[in-house]
Design an enzyme around this catalytic site. Sequence first.
Site, PDB file in Angstrom:
ATOM      1  N   TYR A 140      -5.332  80.101  73.583  1.00  0.00           N
ATOM      2  CA  TYR A 140      -6.196  81.010  74.339  1.00  0.00           C
ATOM      3  C   TYR A 140      -7.676  80.728  74.077  1.00  0.00           C
ATOM      4  O   TYR A 140      -8.468  81.653  73.924  1.00  0.00           O
ATOM      5  CB  TYR A 140      -5.891  82.480  73.975  1.00  0.00           C
ATOM      6  CG  TYR A 140      -4.453  82.885  74.129  1.00  0.00           C
ATOM      7  CD1 TYR A 140      -3.813  82.812  75.371  1.00  0.00           C
ATOM      8  CD2 TYR A 140      -3.724  83.351  73.043  1.00  0.00           C
ATOM      9  CE1 TYR A 140      -2.497  83.199  75.520  1.00  0.00           C
ATOM     10  CE2 TYR A 140      -2.398  83.739  73.178  1.00  0.00           C
ATOM     11  CZ  TYR A 140      -1.792  83.658  74.421  1.00  0.00           C
ATOM     12  OH  TYR A 140      -0.494  84.052  74.555  1.00  0.00           O
TER      13      TYR A 140
ATOM     14  N   TYR B 189       2.979  91.926  80.235  1.00  0.00           N
ATOM     15  CA  TYR B 189       2.967  90.615  79.582  1.00  0.00           C
ATOM     16  C   TYR B 189       4.366  90.360  79.025  1.00  0.00           C
ATOM     17  O   TYR B 189       4.900  91.175  78.274  1.00  0.00           O
ATOM     18  CB  TYR B 189       1.939  90.563  78.439  1.00  0.00           C
ATOM     19  CG  TYR B 189       1.989  89.248  77.704  1.00  0.00           C
ATOM     20  CD1 TYR B 189       1.312  88.132  78.198  1.00  0.00           C
ATOM     21  CD2 TYR B 189       2.748  89.089  76.547  1.00  0.00           C
ATOM     22  CE1 TYR B 189       1.374  86.905  77.553  1.00  0.00           C
ATOM     23  CE2 TYR B 189       2.816  87.872  75.895  1.00  0.00           C
ATOM     24  CZ  TYR B 189       2.134  86.785  76.395  1.00  0.00           C
ATOM     25  OH  TYR B 189       2.208  85.571  75.759  1.00  0.00           O
TER      26      TYR B 189
ATOM     27  N   ASP C 102      11.810  94.554  77.237  1.00  0.00           N
ATOM     28  CA  ASP C 102      11.194  93.519  76.410  1.00  0.00           C
ATOM     29  C   ASP C 102      10.568  94.232  75.213  1.00  0.00           C
ATOM     30  O   ASP C 102       9.439  94.727  75.290  1.00  0.00           O
ATOM     31  CB  ASP C 102      10.142  92.763  77.241  1.00  0.00           C
ATOM     32  CG  ASP C 102       9.380  91.736  76.407  1.00  0.00           C
ATOM     33  OD1 ASP C 102       9.590  91.699  75.178  1.00  0.00           O
ATOM     34  OD2 ASP C 102       8.572  90.997  76.997  1.00  0.00           O
TER      35      ASP C 102
ATOM     36  N   LYS D  34       8.866  88.605  67.640  1.00  0.00           N
ATOM     37  CA  LYS D  34       7.789  88.956  66.710  1.00  0.00           C
ATOM     38  C   LYS D  34       8.264  89.465  65.333  1.00  0.00           C
ATOM     39  O   LYS D  34       8.434  88.668  64.434  1.00  0.00           O
ATOM     40  CB  LYS D  34       6.828  89.939  67.376  1.00  0.00           C
ATOM     41  CG  LYS D  34       6.036  89.265  68.501  1.00  0.00           C
ATOM     42  CD  LYS D  34       4.825  90.044  68.941  1.00  0.00           C
ATOM     43  CE  LYS D  34       3.902  89.175  69.754  1.00  0.00           C
ATOM     44  NZ  LYS D  34       4.110  89.244  71.209  1.00  0.00           N
TER      45      LYS D  34
HETATM   46  C1  LIG Z   1       4.407  88.224  72.284  1.00  0.00           C
HETATM   47  C2  LIG Z   1       5.246  88.710  73.381  1.00  0.00           C
HETATM   48  C3  LIG Z   1       6.144  87.838  74.065  1.00  0.00           C
HETATM   49  C4  LIG Z   1       6.194  86.363  73.782  1.00  0.00           C
HETATM   50  O1  LIG Z   1       6.641  86.054  72.505  1.00  0.00           O
HETATM   51  P1  LIG Z   1       6.328  84.595  71.899  1.00  0.00           P
HETATM   52  O2  LIG Z   1       7.085  84.568  70.618  1.00  0.00           O
HETATM   53  O3  LIG Z   1       4.844  84.531  71.711  1.00  0.00           O
HETATM   54  O4  LIG Z   1       6.802  83.593  72.886  1.00  0.00           O
HETATM   55  C5  LIG Z   1       6.956  88.389  75.027  1.00  0.00           C
HETATM   56  N1  LIG Z   1       6.913  89.689  75.339  1.00  0.00           N
HETATM   57  C6  LIG Z   1       6.083  90.544  74.718  1.00  0.00           C
HETATM   58  C7  LIG Z   1       6.114  91.994  75.077  1.00  0.00           C
HETATM   59  C8  LIG Z   1       5.210  90.091  73.740  1.00  0.00           C
HETATM   60  O5  LIG Z   1       4.354  90.930  73.136  1.00  0.00           O
END
Ligand SMILES: *Cc1c(COP(=O)(O)O)cnc(C)c1O
Length: 403
Positions: free
Chosen positions: A6, A133, A223, A250
């Site tokens: 980024y 996102y 997600d 994460k």
């Molecule tokens: C960070 C994130 C992702 C992507 O995860 P990566 O391990 O960086 O590929 C997907 N969805 C959400 C909600 C996120 O915060």
Amino acid sequence: MIWYPYQQMKTMKEPYKIVDAEGVYIYTEDQKLIDSVSSWWSVIHGYRNPKITEAIKNQADKFSHVMLGGLTHDPVQKLSAKLSEWLPGDLDYCFFSDSGSVAVEVALKMALQFYVNRGDMKRTKIMGLTHAYHGDTFKTMEAGDDEDYHFILEVYGENKNAIHIDTNIEALEEAFARYHNELNCFIVEPLLQGAGGMRMYDISFLKRARELCDQYDVLLIFDEVATGFGRTGYRFVSDVVLPDIIVLGKALTGGHIGHAATVANHKVYEGFYSDNPDKALMHGPTFMGNALACSAALASIELFEEGDYLARIKHIEEVTRECLEGFKDPRIKEIRIMGGCACIEVYDSSVLNGYQQFAYERGVFARPFLSYLYSMVPYIIEDDDLVKIYDTMKAWFTENSMP
Ligand SMILES: *Cc1c(COP(=O)(O)O)cnc(C)c1O
């Protein structure tokens, strides 16, 4: 040469070089910093957690990795059993991958193929939220609505495979009425939209989404890559409203090593379970179910269970409210707080220029983006460090008068 994330490499400021990390602290050669963002929201137990470190070391003494193609092993079996038992409802079927983006890709692929396997070729659309996102890979960019990726639309034209709605129930009902037989899934970051600006919305929206997904036979995907493991104050938002697929990433390994999981319910799994090989899920990241990552995740979940984390997070939220609620400055548009997340949104993003260095000099690592100054602290943080993070934020406004 490292190509940093980024960043416009030509104008990028030198990153701080970290030489050590423990607990909530990261260390440069000459500064000790509280990490107010938990390394992209993942290091929930702090750095170099002894239990997680030991789990990784013990597994490394046996083997670090074998593929899951035709092979299996204890750590991945234990982790899938643990997740099946630990996650709500019948979210029992765990597909592992190496990052959150890939895990979202897997969820989206599952949703599309679920209907194709039934012979329904019309359900080609994804419904998502404005400002969503879901990751940086191509399909996740399409499901998401991040301005940074709108150049893709300029190149490819209109996004035919995804529609986006605001988090209000009227918009939700309208979209279902209009698109329901073209939708394979509705994907959301439940309650808290992270990278889209720490936007928070009400659980009633998700409850209504669940009803509409049931009514129109559309899969609901949460997600929870960012919200999972306590960030909103709930263990998982899925504990309150049950999705058909949950995506974890994460904090899954306590931020000690990259890994992610797409966990489906019985209905989704049944949609693939067949004598017909064409109905199988054709996916297999090389490092899925990595033994070190699974061992770290198991240790992280045990820490979460033993440590009364939900009470800790509630306490963090209370201290955060005491510190930030009612703080006023004409440059501030809104202050939002939920669980272990706080965000000060300013009207004009230039107001935050220089904040990172200001915080660095006061012993706090922060990474504001656009018009959002936020914290996503490790849950082990002590009150004085937590207060210091917010005092630093407030000092930025009180010590810098309006231009
Ligand atoms: C960070 C994130 C992702 C992507 O995860 P990566 O391990 O960086 O590929 C997907 N969805 C959400 C909600 C996120 O915060």
